[in-house]
Design a protein around this motif. Structure first.
Motif, mmCIF file in Angstrom:
data_model
loop_
_atom_site.group_PDB
_atom_site.id
_atom_site.type_symbol
_atom_site.label_atom_id
_atom_site.label_comp_id
_atom_site.label_asym_id
_atom_site.label_seq_id
_atom_site.Cartn_x
_atom_site.Cartn_y
_atom_site.Cartn_z
ATOM 1 N N LEU A 43 -40.099 61.806 13.752
ATOM 2 C CA LEU A 43 -38.890 62.228 14.452
ATOM 3 C C LEU A 43 -39.197 63.111 15.658
ATOM 4 O O LEU A 43 -38.602 62.930 16.729
ATOM 5 N N ASP A 44 -40.095 64.072 15.525
ATOM 6 C CA ASP A 44 -40.398 64.952 16.657
ATOM 7 C C ASP A 44 -40.921 64.146 17.846
ATOM 8 O O ASP A 44 -40.562 64.412 19.002
ATOM 9 N N ASN A 45 -41.759 63.152 17.562
ATOM 10 C CA ASN A 45 -42.270 62.287 18.621
ATOM 11 C C ASN A 45 -41.139 61.503 19.276
ATOM 12 O O ASN A 45 -41.094 61.371 20.514
ATOM 13 N N LEU A 46 -40.220 60.995 18.485
ATOM 14 C CA LEU A 46 -39.093 60.238 19.028
ATOM 15 C C LEU A 46 -38.225 61.108 19.934
ATOM 16 O O LEU A 46 -37.789 60.667 21.008
ATOM 17 N N LEU A 47 -37.984 62.346 19.525
ATOM 18 C CA LEU A 47 -37.152 63.243 20.336
ATOM 19 C C LEU A 47 -37.885 63.666 21.611
ATOM 20 O O LEU A 47 -37.259 63.830 22.668
ATOM 21 N N ARG A 48 -39.201 63.809 21.521
ATOM 22 C CA ARG A 48 -39.973 64.115 22.732
ATOM 23 C C ARG A 48 -39.893 62.964 23.720
ATOM 24 O O ARG A 48 -39.693 63.178 24.933
ATOM 25 N N GLN A 49 -40.040 61.743 23.231
ATOM 26 C CA GLN A 49 -39.897 60.584 24.114
ATOM 27 C C GLN A 49 -38.500 60.540 24.736
ATOM 28 O O GLN A 49 -38.352 60.229 25.926
ATOM 29 N N THR A 50 -37.484 60.841 23.942
ATOM 30 C CA THR A 50 -36.111 60.840 24.448
ATOM 31 C C THR A 50 -35.968 61.807 25.616
ATOM 32 O O THR A 50 -35.403 61.455 26.669
ATOM 33 N N ARG A 51 -36.462 63.015 25.450
ATOM 34 C CA ARG A 51 -36.360 64.016 26.523
ATOM 35 C C ARG A 51 -37.122 63.567 27.769
ATOM 36 O O ARG A 51 -36.608 63.664 28.892
ATOM 37 N N CYS B 164 -35.369 60.348 29.379
ATOM 38 C CA CYS B 164 -34.058 60.646 29.960
ATOM 39 C C CYS B 164 -34.178 61.585 31.151
ATOM 40 O O CYS B 164 -33.405 61.471 32.120
ATOM 41 N N ASP B 165 -35.127 62.484 31.100
ATOM 42 C CA ASP B 165 -35.338 63.363 32.257
ATOM 43 C C ASP B 165 -35.718 62.549 33.483
ATOM 44 O O ASP B 165 -35.208 62.784 34.588
ATOM 45 N N LEU B 166 -36.594 61.562 33.298
ATOM 46 C CA LEU B 166 -36.975 60.699 34.420
ATOM 47 C C LEU B 166 -35.797 59.832 34.863
ATOM 48 O O LEU B 166 -35.500 59.723 36.068
ATOM 49 N N LEU B 167 -35.122 59.210 33.913
ATOM 50 C CA LEU B 167 -34.011 58.313 34.254
ATOM 51 C C LEU B 167 -32.945 59.018 35.081
ATOM 52 O O LEU B 167 -32.403 58.453 36.042
ATOM 53 N N THR B 168 -32.623 60.245 34.723
ATOM 54 C CA THR B 168 -31.530 60.947 35.388
ATOM 55 C C THR B 168 -31.928 61.528 36.738
ATOM 56 O O THR B 168 -31.061 61.983 37.489
ATOM 57 N N ARG B 169 -33.209 61.474 37.066
ATOM 58 C CA ARG B 169 -33.654 61.954 38.375
ATOM 59 C C ARG B 169 -33.887 60.819 39.367
ATOM 60 O O ARG B 169 -34.147 61.066 40.545
ATOM 61 N N LEU B 170 -33.788 59.591 38.896
ATOM 62 C CA LEU B 170 -33.947 58.427 39.768
ATOM 63 C C LEU B 170 -32.594 58.000 40.335
ATOM 64 O O LEU B 170 -31.553 58.266 39.729
ATOM 65 N N PRO B 171 -32.588 57.297 41.459
ATOM 66 C CA PRO B 171 -31.321 56.775 41.993
ATOM 67 C C PRO B 171 -30.633 55.862 40.989
ATOM 68 O O PRO B 171 -31.288 55.063 40.309
ATOM 69 N N ARG B 172 -29.310 55.968 40.896
ATOM 70 C CA ARG B 172 -28.550 55.204 39.906
ATOM 71 C C ARG B 172 -28.162 53.834 40.436
ATOM 72 O O ARG B 172 -27.876 53.668 41.626
ATOM 73 N N LEU B 173 -28.124 52.881 39.532
ATOM 74 C CA LEU B 173 -27.590 51.562 39.845
ATOM 75 C C LEU B 173 -26.067 51.629 39.902
ATOM 76 O O LEU B 173 -25.448 52.468 39.245
ATOM 77 N N ASP C 185 -25.629 63.901 24.955
ATOM 78 C CA ASP C 185 -25.104 65.246 25.172
ATOM 79 C C ASP C 185 -25.900 66.041 26.194
ATOM 80 O O ASP C 185 -25.332 66.844 26.929
ATOM 81 N N ARG C 186 -27.212 65.833 26.247
ATOM 82 C CA ARG C 186 -28.010 66.610 27.197
ATOM 83 C C ARG C 186 -28.177 65.900 28.533
ATOM 84 O O ARG C 186 -28.257 66.557 29.578
ATOM 85 N N TYR C 187 -28.201 64.564 28.518
ATOM 86 C CA TYR C 187 -28.551 63.831 29.737
ATOM 87 C C TYR C 187 -27.464 62.879 30.228
ATOM 88 O O TYR C 187 -27.585 62.359 31.340
ATOM 89 N N GLY C 188 -26.452 62.617 29.440
ATOM 90 C CA GLY C 188 -25.430 61.657 29.836
ATOM 91 C C GLY C 188 -25.927 60.226 29.862
ATOM 92 O O GLY C 188 -25.371 59.389 30.586
ATOM 93 N N VAL C 189 -26.942 59.912 29.062
ATOM 94 C CA VAL C 189 -27.535 58.572 29.011
ATOM 95 C C VAL C 189 -27.037 57.857 27.754
ATOM 96 O O VAL C 189 -27.090 58.409 26.651
ATOM 97 N N ARG C 190 -26.580 56.637 27.905
ATOM 98 C CA ARG C 190 -26.074 55.840 26.794
ATOM 99 C C ARG C 190 -27.238 55.180 26.061
ATOM 100 O O ARG C 190 -28.025 54.426 26.654
ATOM 101 N N ALA C 191 -27.358 55.453 24.772
ATOM 102 C CA ALA C 191 -28.345 54.775 23.930
ATOM 103 C C ALA C 191 -27.777 53.464 23.424
ATOM 104 O O ALA C 191 -26.602 53.376 23.049
ATOM 105 N N VAL C 192 -28.613 52.428 23.418
ATOM 106 C CA VAL C 192 -28.229 51.110 22.910
ATOM 107 C C VAL C 192 -29.323 50.632 21.963
ATOM 108 O O VAL C 192 -30.510 50.759 22.257
ATOM 109 N N ILE C 193 -28.919 50.092 20.832
ATOM 110 C CA ILE C 193 -29.861 49.697 19.787
ATOM 111 C C ILE C 193 -30.136 48.202 19.897
ATOM 112 O O ILE C 193 -29.209 47.394 19.980
#
Length: 307
Positions: free
Chosen positions: A81-89, A92-101, A158-166
């Protein structure tokens, strides 16, 4: 109806970042652009650098934007779980700093997305595509996996405004009809959506048109693949690891396989699907010399069908 077709590094065989045969990420971006794509996924965690300047410059040079990042990892083991949450951060940090589609009118959630895939487990890989033979998780381990998904998706939202999809995936513990139905029941729509993949649905004995219709209200993002019927029949008749099946060519350029993309297009038009669809064609990276030709052929076929 506004549908944007994007690409993904798995078309170049990029699934495992530890595979020594992966092509350079700069080549993947360059060839995706040459093939006519304007959007691409990041691929598995660690393939594209997390350096905003390096990645941003390369994307801009190729006229590309990022449609999604991916966590393709063990979603079941509580020790992960800790690894999964680290990957999430990090993702998402990278995604939210790139230009949006751009967001299409009627599109429920804007890109980029965080695609969650339970990785291929050894005990499931040899029976991928065989719902009657595959072992299932115990109720306790299933609840752990659902809790992990909810933790990842809630952090991304909640932290990044990124929609997760399974993304149900052959060889993982979210693959078959019963598992997808239980997932939809256990994960609320406000927490995460679905990224259904036409190829994985077919590979795992589900009709893509029926399943896209059944879960239309939960689909926020789509993956398109095609399946070579001859190779598929061969790998279903013998014990073949899922990625070995991909190396044998079970995935083919869209339009050359068994999937009915006329029916899929008609359904998405009926459903008024708005947003992004990513073309994938999993393969052995040692065969990536054919990737540019294949991804270009897939895009040309989909455009000829009105996508």
């Amino acid at each position: 109806m506004t549908m944007h077709i994007t690409s993904a590094p798995c078309c170049w065989g990029v699934d495992d970042v530890n595979n020594p045969h992966l092509p350079p990420w700069q080549r993947v971006l360059s060839e995706a652009a040459q093939a006519g794509y304007r959007g691409i996924e990041l691929g598995p965690y660690g393939y594209l650098p997390l350096d905003i300047d390096r990645v941003g410059t390369a994307l801009e040079a190729n006229g590309l934007s990022v449609v999604a990042g991916t966590i393709f990892d063990d979603l079941v083991d509580p020790a992960n779980l800790d690894n999964l949450l680290r990957q999430t951060r990090d993702i998402c940090d990278l995604l939210t700093r790139l230009p949006r589609l751009p967001k299409a009118q009627g599109q429920r959630f804007a890109a980029p997305y965080l695609v969650l895939i339970d990785h291929v487990h050894a005990e499931r890989s040899l029976v991928a595509g065989h719902p009657e033979r595959a072992p299932r998780l115990s109720p306790e381990r299933w609840r752990q996996a659902m809790a992990h998904i909810e933790a990842i998706a809630t952090l991304a939202r909640d932290r990044y405004g990124v929609r997760a999809v399974i993304h149900p995936h052959a060889g993982g513990y979210i693959e078959f009809e019963d598992e997808i139905e239980q997932l939809v029941a256990d994960i609320p729509a406000e927490v995460a959506g679905l990224c259904l993949d036409t190829g994985h649905l077919y590979y795992s004995k589900m009709d893509p048109v029926s399943w896209l219709r059944r879960h239309a209200g939960r689909i926020d993002y789509l993956h398109f693949k095609d399946i070579d019927p001859k190779v598929y029949a061969e790998v279903m008749a013998e014990p073949v690891d899922f990625f070995a099946a991909c190396a044998r060519g079970v995935m083919c350029p869209i339009g050359r396989g068994v999937l009915d993309y006329d029916a899929i297009h008609a359904l998405l038009k009926e459903l008024d699907y708005q947003g992004y669809i990513t073309v994938e064609q999993e393969r052995d990276p040692r065969n990536a010399a054919g990737s540019l030709q294949d991804v270009a052929a897939s895009l040309a076929f989909l455009q000829s069908k009105g996508f």
